[in-house]
Design a protein around this motif. Structure first.
Motif, PDB file in Angstrom:
ATOM      1  N   HIS A 109      -9.978  24.560  -2.181  1.00 27.22           N
ATOM      2  CA  HIS A 109     -10.235  23.748  -3.205  1.00 27.22           C
ATOM      3  C   HIS A 109      -9.445  22.400  -2.903  1.00 27.22           C
ATOM      4  N   ASP A 110      -9.064  22.376  -1.690  1.00 23.73           N
ATOM      5  CA  ASP A 110      -8.320  20.949  -1.287  1.00 23.73           C
ATOM      6  C   ASP A 110      -9.331  19.982  -1.154  1.00 23.73           C
ATOM      7  N   VAL A 111      -9.006  18.645  -1.611  1.00 26.15           N
ATOM      8  CA  VAL A 111      -9.601  17.313  -1.257  1.00 26.15           C
ATOM      9  C   VAL A 111      -8.698  16.605  -0.614  1.00 26.15           C
ATOM     10  N   MET A 112      -9.443  15.645  -0.013  1.00 22.85           N
ATOM     11  CA  MET A 112      -8.581  14.709   0.430  1.00 22.85           C
ATOM     12  C   MET A 112      -9.013  13.443  -0.169  1.00 22.85           C
ATOM     13  N   THR A 113      -7.975  12.398  -0.507  1.00 25.89           N
ATOM     14  CA  THR A 113      -8.176  11.379  -1.018  1.00 25.89           C
ATOM     15  C   THR A 113      -7.748  10.082  -0.389  1.00 25.89           C
ATOM     16  N   SER A 114      -8.394   9.100  -0.646  1.00 20.91           N
ATOM     17  CA  SER A 114      -8.031   7.784   0.375  1.00 20.91           C
ATOM     18  C   SER A 114      -6.420   7.679   0.183  1.00 20.91           C
ATOM     19  N   SER A 115      -5.803   7.867  -0.889  1.00 23.24           N
ATOM     20  CA  SER A 115      -4.500   7.739  -0.586  1.00 23.24           C
ATOM     21  C   SER A 115      -3.579   8.600   0.045  1.00 23.24           C
ATOM     22  N   SER A 116      -4.073  10.017   0.094  1.00 20.60           N
ATOM     23  CA  SER A 116      -3.481  10.910   0.855  1.00 20.60           C
ATOM     24  C   SER A 116      -3.695  10.764   2.498  1.00 20.60           C
ATOM     25  N   LEU A 117      -4.949  10.115   2.692  1.00 26.92           N
ATOM     26  CA  LEU A 117      -4.944   9.769   3.887  1.00 26.92           C
ATOM     27  C   LEU A 117      -4.064   8.717   4.376  1.00 26.92           C
ATOM     28  N   ALA A 118      -4.296   7.466   3.685  1.00 30.04           N
ATOM     29  CA  ALA A 118      -3.525   6.436   4.115  1.00 30.04           C
ATOM     30  C   ALA A 118      -1.841   7.084   4.246  1.00 30.04           C
ATOM     31  N   GLY A 119      -1.425   7.833   3.326  1.00 31.44           N
ATOM     32  CA  GLY A 119      -0.159   8.480   3.384  1.00 31.44           C
ATOM     33  C   GLY A 119       0.139   8.983   4.465  1.00 31.44           C
ATOM     34  N   ALA A 120      -0.798   9.851   5.081  1.00 34.90           N
ATOM     35  CA  ALA A 120      -0.522  10.529   6.411  1.00 34.90           C
ATOM     36  C   ALA A 120      -0.869   9.657   7.514  1.00 34.90           C
ATOM     37  N   LEU A 121      -1.642   8.492   7.443  1.00 41.99           N
ATOM     38  CA  LEU A 121      -1.359   7.626   8.548  1.00 41.99           C
ATOM     39  C   LEU A 121       0.108   7.040   8.708  1.00 41.99           C
ATOM     40  N   ARG A 122       0.592   6.499   7.464  1.00 46.80           N
ATOM     41  CA  ARG A 122       2.182   6.041   7.469  1.00 46.80           C
ATOM     42  C   ARG A 122       3.071   6.863   8.039  1.00 46.80           C
ATOM     43  N   SER A 123       2.912   8.309   7.332  1.00 47.00           N
ATOM     44  CA  SER A 123       4.184   9.129   7.904  1.00 47.00           C
ATOM     45  C   SER A 123       3.907   9.468   9.052  1.00 47.00           C
ATOM     46  N   ALA A 124       2.823   9.428   9.830  1.00 47.24           N
ATOM     47  CA  ALA A 124       2.470   9.566  11.396  1.00 47.24           C
ATOM     48  C   ALA A 124       2.765   8.849  12.139  1.00 47.24           C
ATOM     49  N   TYR A 125       2.878   7.621  11.949  1.00 46.15           N
ATOM     50  CA  TYR A 125       3.169   6.495  12.815  1.00 46.15           C
ATOM     51  C   TYR A 125       4.297   6.599  13.746  1.00 46.15           C
ATOM     52  N   ARG A 126       4.160   6.318  14.821  1.00 42.72           N
ATOM     53  CA  ARG A 126       5.276   6.229  15.751  1.00 42.72           C
ATOM     54  C   ARG A 126       5.426   5.072  16.537  1.00 42.72           C
ATOM     55  N   PRO A 127       6.342   4.185  16.196  1.00 39.45           N
ATOM     56  CA  PRO A 127       6.394   2.750  16.753  1.00 39.45           C
ATOM     57  C   PRO A 127       6.707   2.966  18.367  1.00 39.45           C
ATOM     58  N   GLY A 128       6.012   1.852  19.112  1.00 41.16           N
ATOM     59  CA  GLY A 128       6.408   1.751  20.307  1.00 41.16           C
ATOM     60  C   GLY A 128       5.095   2.105  21.364  1.00 41.16           C
ATOM     61  N   VAL A 129       4.176   2.763  20.806  1.00 35.16           N
ATOM     62  CA  VAL A 129       2.983   3.152  21.414  1.00 35.16           C
ATOM     63  C   VAL A 129       1.997   2.097  21.688  1.00 35.16           C
TER      64      VAL A 129
END
Lengths: 224, 224
Positions: A109-129
């Motif tokens: 029953h899990d959905v993805m939302t635009s906000s969850s995807l955007a949040g995932a990108l932000r929390s996943a980001y590693r500077p310097g690459v």
DNA sequence: CGGTATCCCTTGCGATACTG
DNA sequence: CAGTATCGCAAGGGATACCG
């Protein structure tokens, strides 16, 4: 008024507000930019209107969010983070990374939302690459988000970015395994689980620039 | 089973467990070391036994805590953090710091616990100020905690530390203002809001080594 | 001592309907 | 579109009693 724990303790104070149902998800959505009541409601499938109203009022009373006049010519109010609320952003990201470690595949029953995807990108980001300022667009079915790298970090958002796009990634739940490094981009391309448009070089950098590890104890198919 | 939000999102998964009532405070206490059921109950004034039972079971099901055989010769079980749970420690500290920014003075019904004091010390610690390994004991009435600085950080605990003590600070709610820097140690000594025993030099370093700022928007006497 | 089992009461949640 | 009003239900809070 949110429930107190009767303790003179910063964590207890935080928990009394943030522990309320839906509160963290409301804040995740607002951490991506000002939103109207209806935006929030659409972006948070299943939230009762009464609960959204109550959460917004509580968060405002605690000085975490505020109501603002809408930007130029739009009607209605928007809800937006205050400075105090913005201080939560890195904590929300850390919580998201922590929760994602045990989240391999979407539940029935899990959905993805635009906000969850955007949040995932932000929390996943590693500077310097990624050395340059680039804009990456991610599409998971109807769910759209983008990330723009900057010298000091990353800006993300739901929907479609302004300006030129250097890379577009089209995918689905497989994105989770790309971020985890358990699925290589080339593999994913081969199986059709993923497609891209734009810079191949940037595409190859993506999994190192955006990374959220997966806990080894998690086996494929299990994800509560 | 804790309530899900139906979103394929790390933050949503985290919120479904950690958002349950008392969950974060149970974890704060366990982040300070293994505890028995009764320890937790005493350390969390007001928690119903049934709720504690439920939370412990949920946290265990999610692999955040585990039951262990007690250490040597004691009877009963102890609850302890798993590795996955320990990953939460920095997040709990960050949340505590964030919540404490708006917490100036205890409310009428606010109590302090040894765990909350120990947690405050851990979240307040700033490396690099105290060069040596030292042990500091803090007593706020019956509430006792300690901190031992190490090369890589700080260890804290509730109660009384093992080994020699370099500094003992005896205080009360005024401790919050010491940590905030809004009350200087010498002032506090003069008014009797605070006393110390041990190294004066270390005492003077304390407010810089343990610091949690207070939001300027907060006025004396207000603290929800 | 470490819980489980009940009971009652209150609160918050979730769903739906409705109003400015 | 942005909420308020209402209502049934599940869960939490608090007390107490009880088993291993």
């Amino acid at each position: 008024m949110s429930k107190d724990y009767g303790q003179f303790c910063g964590l207890a104070k935080a928990a009394s507000v943030l522990g309320e149902r839906w509160a963290l998800l409301v804040l995740r959505d607002l951490s991506l930019g000002p939103r109207r009541f209806g935006d929030l409601q659409k972006g948070l499938p299943g939230i009762p209107t009464t609960v959204l109203t109550t959460r917004l009022r509580e968060l405002e009373e605690h000085g975490i969010i505020e109501r603002q006049a809408p930007p130029l010519g739009r009607r209605g109010l928007v809800y937006a983070m205050t400075d105090h609320g913005r201080d939560l952003t890195p904590i929300l990201d850390a919580l998201g990374r922590w929760g994602a470690r045990r989240m391999a595949d979407p539940g029935t029953h899990d959905v993805m939302t635009s906000s969850s995807l955007a949040g995932a990108l932000r929390s996943a980001y590693r500077p310097g690459v990624i050395p340059d300022e680039v804009t990456i667009r991610v599409a998971a079915g109807p769910v759209l988000a983008w990330a723009r790298t900057t010298p000091d970090g990353v800006a993300v958002g739901a929907g479609i970015p302004d300006g030129p796009i250097d890379l577009t990634i089209t995918t689905g739940p497989a994105m989770r395994h790309i971020l985890a490094g358990t699925l290589s981009p080339s593999e994913a391309l081969a199986t059709g689980a993923l497609a891209f448009d734009g810079s191949r070089e940037l595409f190859d950098l993506f999994p190192r620039a955006f990374h959220v590890p997966l806990d080894p104890t998690i086996i494929q198919g299990e994800s509560t």
